[in-house]
Motif scaffolding. Structure first.
Motif, PDB file in Angstrom:
ATOM      1  N   GLY A 176      14.449  10.953 -12.062  1.00  0.00           N
ATOM      2  CA  GLY A 176      14.448  10.196 -13.312  1.00  0.00           C
ATOM      3  C   GLY A 176      13.151  10.304 -14.092  1.00  0.00           C
ATOM      4  O   GLY A 176      12.506  11.350 -14.135  1.00  0.00           O
ATOM      5  N   ARG A 177      12.743   9.187 -14.676  1.00  0.00           N
ATOM      6  CA  ARG A 177      11.557   9.143 -15.536  1.00  0.00           C
ATOM      7  C   ARG A 177      10.329   8.791 -14.703  1.00  0.00           C
ATOM      8  O   ARG A 177      10.347   7.831 -13.928  1.00  0.00           O
ATOM      9  N   VAL A 178       9.253   9.538 -14.908  1.00  0.00           N
ATOM     10  CA  VAL A 178       8.017   9.361 -14.138  1.00  0.00           C
ATOM     11  C   VAL A 178       6.853   9.177 -15.100  1.00  0.00           C
ATOM     12  O   VAL A 178       6.762   9.868 -16.123  1.00  0.00           O
ATOM     13  N   ILE A 179       5.946   8.264 -14.766  1.00  0.00           N
ATOM     14  CA  ILE A 179       4.670   8.155 -15.471  1.00  0.00           C
ATOM     15  C   ILE A 179       3.571   8.549 -14.487  1.00  0.00           C
ATOM     16  O   ILE A 179       3.526   8.041 -13.369  1.00  0.00           O
ATOM     17  N   GLU A 180       2.733   9.480 -14.897  1.00  0.00           N
ATOM     18  CA  GLU A 180       1.584   9.875 -14.084  1.00  0.00           C
ATOM     19  C   GLU A 180       0.327   9.338 -14.744  1.00  0.00           C
ATOM     20  O   GLU A 180       0.055   9.639 -15.921  1.00  0.00           O
ATOM     21  N   PRO A 233      12.692  -2.494 -11.753  1.00  0.00           N
ATOM     22  CA  PRO A 233      12.904  -3.070 -10.430  1.00  0.00           C
ATOM     23  C   PRO A 233      13.391  -2.011  -9.440  1.00  0.00           C
ATOM     24  O   PRO A 233      14.310  -1.248  -9.737  1.00  0.00           O
ATOM     25  N   GLY A 234      12.744  -1.951  -8.310  1.00  0.00           N
ATOM     26  CA  GLY A 234      13.053  -0.920  -7.332  1.00  0.00           C
ATOM     27  C   GLY A 234      12.307   0.386  -7.551  1.00  0.00           C
ATOM     28  O   GLY A 234      12.458   1.322  -6.763  1.00  0.00           O
ATOM     29  N   GLY A 235      11.488   0.455  -8.610  1.00  0.00           N
ATOM     30  CA  GLY A 235      10.737   1.667  -8.893  1.00  0.00           C
ATOM     31  C   GLY A 235       9.673   1.946  -7.842  1.00  0.00           C
ATOM     32  O   GLY A 235       9.234   1.052  -7.122  1.00  0.00           O
ATOM     33  N   ARG A 236       9.232   3.206  -7.790  1.00  0.00           N
ATOM     34  CA  ARG A 236       8.316   3.661  -6.757  1.00  0.00           C
ATOM     35  C   ARG A 236       6.922   3.962  -7.315  1.00  0.00           C
ATOM     36  O   ARG A 236       6.803   4.552  -8.390  1.00  0.00           O
ATOM     37  N   LEU A 237       5.914   3.583  -6.580  1.00  0.00           N
ATOM     38  CA  LEU A 237       4.562   4.089  -6.802  1.00  0.00           C
ATOM     39  C   LEU A 237       4.258   5.081  -5.694  1.00  0.00           C
ATOM     40  O   LEU A 237       4.309   4.736  -4.510  1.00  0.00           O
ATOM     41  N   ALA A 293       9.483   5.934 -11.472  1.00  0.00           N
ATOM     42  CA  ALA A 293       8.386   6.176 -10.533  1.00  0.00           C
ATOM     43  C   ALA A 293       7.081   6.310 -11.286  1.00  0.00           C
ATOM     44  O   ALA A 293       7.050   6.701 -12.457  1.00  0.00           O
ATOM     45  N   ALA A 294       5.993   5.970 -10.592  1.00  0.00           N
ATOM     46  CA  ALA A 294       4.635   6.189 -11.085  1.00  0.00           C
ATOM     47  C   ALA A 294       3.883   7.001 -10.045  1.00  0.00           C
ATOM     48  O   ALA A 294       4.109   6.847  -8.841  1.00  0.00           O
TER      49      ALA A 294
END
Length: 212
Positions: free
Chosen positions: A39-43, A131-135, A105-106
């Motif tokens: 999905g969508r990721v922020i780095e 909610p439920g997103g990953r770092l 995710a991040a």
């Protein structure tokens, strides 16, 4: 526009250091860091874009945030050579240019050592993750207490190291701050990187995942 972040000497040295670290095993750590993301990721703190080529095809788009102008230009050039999924923007970790609950995710990689306010940066990461997103994190951290290694880190961090290393602090207890942030730690590996015979101040590392 972000707060000004300007480390001209470090920004020109870091790409060479990053290439050397990748030759010493960093590439494998980067692949593991982003493996399985979707999905969508922020780095955050994307630097010159060393992670970009390793994102799996299941990642639909990446917002890469980098406040240092020279590194951001290098990241933009690298993103332009790839498949169009990565957009590089100006911004700081403590005030991310993104809406709340907007990412799956991040990713942070060798950056939480240098942010100005680590708890605030982790709070922002929680804000932008759904909610439920990953770092996913790969960071160098404080050595064990009451060791010569920890003493050396404290000495460096109180003198010239942050000024010459782009704001880096070798002895931050990043793992404790991740736990305090309210994120739920689900994976953790402690490692020494680079795995040189004699440890360097930044050699204690952690890699893992925490969930919102």
């Amino acid at each position: 526009m972000s707060e000004q972040v300007h480390h001209p000497l470090f920004a020109r040295l870091w790409p060479r250091v990053a290439r050397q670290l990748d030759r010493s095993g960093g590439t494998d750590h980067r692949r593991e860091l982003v493996a399985g993301l979707e999905g969508r990721v922020i780095e955050i703190g994307a630097g010159e874009g060393s992670n970009f080529a390793h994102y799996p095809t299941t990642v639909t788009d990446v917002l890469a945030v980098e406040p240092e102008a020279h590194l951001r230009r290098l990241a933009e050039q690298r993103a332009a050579r790839l498949d169009g999924r990565i957009r590089v923007v100006d911004g700081v970790a403590e005030r991310l240019p993104a809406e709340s609950d907007s990412f799956d995710a991040a990713v942070v990689s060798l950056v939480l050592c240098s942010v100005r306010d680590q708890p605030a940066a982790l709070e922002e990461i929680r804000r932008v993750l759904r909610p439920g997103g990953r770092l996913r994190f790969f960071e160098h951290v404080a050595a064990p207490p009451a060791t010569a290694h920890r003493w050396l880190q404290q000495l460096l961090d109180s003198t010239l190291w942050p000024q010459v290393a782009g704001g880096c602090h070798t002895g931050r207890d990043t793992l404790a701050n991740i736990r305090r942030s309210g994120l739920r730690l689900t994976q953790l590996e402690r490692l020494r990187f680079p795995a040189t015979r004699l440890p360097v101040p930044t050699s204690p590392h952690i890699r893992g995942e925490a969930l919102v």
